[in-house]
Design an enzyme around this catalytic site. Structure first.
Site, mmCIF file in Angstrom:
data_model
loop_
_atom_site.group_PDB
_atom_site.id
_atom_site.type_symbol
_atom_site.label_atom_id
_atom_site.label_comp_id
_atom_site.label_asym_id
_atom_site.label_seq_id
_atom_site.Cartn_x
_atom_site.Cartn_y
_atom_site.Cartn_z
ATOM 1 N N GLU A 164 -45.496 -14.982 12.675
ATOM 2 C CA GLU A 164 -45.617 -16.191 13.492
ATOM 3 C C GLU A 164 -45.893 -17.455 12.683
ATOM 4 O OE1 GLU A 164 -48.132 -15.601 16.919
ATOM 5 O OE2 GLU A 164 -46.740 -14.148 17.767
ATOM 6 N N GLU A 368 -43.633 -7.898 18.650
ATOM 7 C CA GLU A 368 -44.804 -8.026 19.521
ATOM 8 C C GLU A 368 -44.316 -8.388 20.916
ATOM 9 O OE1 GLU A 368 -48.210 -10.512 18.445
ATOM 10 O OE2 GLU A 368 -47.937 -9.961 16.342
HETATM 11 C C1 BGP Z 1 -49.830 -13.293 18.483
HETATM 12 C C2 BGP Z 1 -50.396 -12.775 17.183
HETATM 13 C C3 BGP Z 1 -51.244 -11.570 17.264
HETATM 14 C C4 BGP Z 1 -51.922 -11.346 18.584
HETATM 15 C C5 BGP Z 1 -51.163 -11.761 19.804
HETATM 16 C C6 BGP Z 1 -51.950 -11.834 21.069
HETATM 17 O O1 BGP Z 1 -49.838 -14.681 18.469
HETATM 18 O O2 BGP Z 1 -49.376 -12.504 16.244
HETATM 19 O O3 BGP Z 1 -52.064 -11.536 16.138
HETATM 20 O O4 BGP Z 1 -53.249 -11.321 18.605
HETATM 21 O O5 BGP Z 1 -50.523 -12.997 19.639
HETATM 22 O O6 BGP Z 1 -52.726 -12.992 21.079
HETATM 23 P P1 BGP Z 1 -54.256 -13.030 21.423
HETATM 24 O O7 BGP Z 1 -54.916 -12.082 20.490
HETATM 25 O O8 BGP Z 1 -54.694 -14.426 21.198
HETATM 26 O O9 BGP Z 1 -54.364 -12.611 22.838
#
Ligand code: BGP
Length: 469
Positions: A164, A368
């Site tokens: 990201e 993801e």
């Molecule tokens: C993305 C990231 C992750 C992850 C996910 C969920 O932006 O790559 O590391 O954590 O989002 O986000 P959050 O943990 O803020 O709910």
């Protein structure tokens, strides 16, 4: 309804990142990273990252459970500061061995490792010396890249460069990566960091092709399809501006090796062009991706913004709010929200797949996708997460439709394989198929429990996506 079809060998799996999952911050010779905050220097009411899910001490049990789930692939990240504790000095053999053992264990169960080289966790020593604003960090990243390629070249087929990058550039504050070295021009700083990251990525790609003969490498940005808020022409212009800064600049450079002209012109007009060296553009042109991995949580709806402030503002979190000089991300009332207020748009995943495919034509991998929510462990040791099953049913259906449309999709690694710590909302925001028995500040026994979604996903994988019920 037509049967859903996924290609043979489709990489069903799940995803984690080192700093949110491993813990073991003081074990195995690890150096500190910018993410190694504890409860005293992180957000109030939210746990730090020193223990997380204690995967560092439970990796064998974890892999065994992922194998039982039926994973064909597992995406994890390497903590740079475990391999090179100060980011730029000596290699830590214990760190090398930790990931080597993990990879070998995955392979024992025929699980394909998909390895992210860098997931938000810059070694703290490098941040202190200038962070991503400094070109020294680019050189240090290349050194780290070469070290891990040399160690794992015969073991890893799929490498992901930077997780990201767009979120790192646009929303650093909310993911614990605030830039501590401002030069006074915030816009230039932002795109300087971006340029340095792109350069680091291209150098890593070039090194990968030199060292790992049978590997494939690609970037892993967070991509959201973008809808204009209305059919007003200016809303469409705002959509184009948002798309450029939120989605395409990263992939245009990472895949085609060139900056979009409209983007460069804009920086010139704002007197905020980043500094670059003569050879940089050649390096970017040479170090391009073999495939595209991307993370998808939701779409974006964009409205033209009247008041031009020439200033990017950041709001709340990485999905709900970004304001640029001509655009504003607004709520799409057609879409429901998660318990943590993220919009849910399964059709948006099909749209995103189509958009990326049409623009770049490379094989795609979803690294993801998932839903953060509150989960409760019952006295019987069960966790009923029907809402998560519903979310995945809808998204996987749209993936199948995109494949039927002609998109080449090779894998799906939702977030997260096992519960871990959210970027800024603690462990209470759970994502996994496997529950980890700990609370925000009470570490309890860290025991793993299979959620209802574990058994559901197990059957999805077993039937190669044909049975989603
Ligand atoms: C993305 C990231 C992750 C992850 C996910 C969920 O932006 O790559 O590391 O954590 O989002 O986000 P959050 O943990 O803020 O709910």
């Amino acid at each position: 309804m037509k049967k859903l079809k996924f290609p043979k060998g489709f990489l069903w799996g799940g995803s984690t990142s080192a700093y949110q999952f491993e813990g073991g911050v003081n074990q195995g010779g690890k150096g500190l990273s910018v993410q190694d905050k504890n409860k005293d220097n992180w957000m109030p009411g939210v746990t730090g990252f020193e223990v997380c899910s204690d995967h560092y001490n439970n990796w064998k049990t974890d892999v065994k459970m992922l194998a039982e789930l039926g994973f064909k692939s597992y995406r994890f990240s390497i903590a740079w500061s475990r391999i090179i504790p100060d980011g730029d000095g000596n290699i830590n053999k214990e760190g090398i061995n930790f990931y080597k053992n993990l990879i070998l264990e995955l392979k024992k169960y025929n699980i394909e490792p998909v390895v992210t080289m860098y997931h938000f966790d810059l070694p703290l020593a490098l941040e202190k010396k200038g962070g991503w604003l400094s070109r020294n960090t680019v050189d240090a990243f290349e050194k780290f890249a070469r070290a891990i390629f040399n160690e794992y070249k015969d073991l890893v087929k799929y490498w992901l460069t930077i997780n990201e990058q767009n979120i790192v550039v646009l929303m650093s504050d909310v993911i614990g990566m605030a830039n501590t070295h401002s030069t006074g021009n915030k816009i230039k700083d932002k795109w300087q960091i971006n340029h340095n990251l792109l350069l680091a990525q291209a150098k890593a790609v070039i090194a990968c092709k030199e060292i790992c003969k049978n590997a494939l490498i690609g970037p892993a940005p967070n991509i959201s399809v973008t809808y204009p808020n209305s059919n007003k022409p200016l809303d469409f212009l705002a959509k184009l501006d948002f798309d450029m800064e939120r989605n395409w600049v990263y992939l245009d450079v990472g895949v085609k090796g060139v900056y979009p002209n409209v983007f460069l012109r804009k920086l010139e007009k704002l007197n905020s062009m980043f500094d670059y060296e003569k050879n940089d553009m050649k390096i970017l042109k040479k170090g391009t991706a073999d495939f595209i991995a991307f993370n998808y949580y939701n779409s974006a709806t964009i409205k033209y913004k009247q008041a031009h402030t020439n200033n990017l503002e950041i709001k709340k979190d990485q999905q709900s709010g970004l304001v640029g000089d001509t655009y504003e991300k607004v709520r799409n009332k057609n879409l429901p929200l998660t318990e943590f207020n993220w919009e849910i748009d399964p059709e948006g995943l099909r749209n995103t797949l189509r958009d990326i495919h049409e623009r770049y034509g490379l094989p795609l991998m979803i690294t993801e996708n998932g839903i953060g929510g509150y989960d409760t462990l019952t006295e019987q040791g069960t966790i009923n997460d029907d809402y998560r099953i519903k979310y995945y049913q809808a998204h996987i259906t749209q993936m199948a439709l995109a494949i039927d449309d002609g998109v080449e999709l090779i894998g799906y690694m939702p977030w997260s394989a096992i519960d871990l710590v959210s970027t800024h909302e603690g462990v209470k925001k759970r994502y996994g198929f496997i529950f980890v028995n700990r609370d925000e500040f009470d570490l309890k026994d860290m025991k793993r429990y299979k959620k209802k979604s574990f058994f559901w996903y197990q059957n999805v994988i077993k039937t190669n996506g044909e049975n989603l019920s």
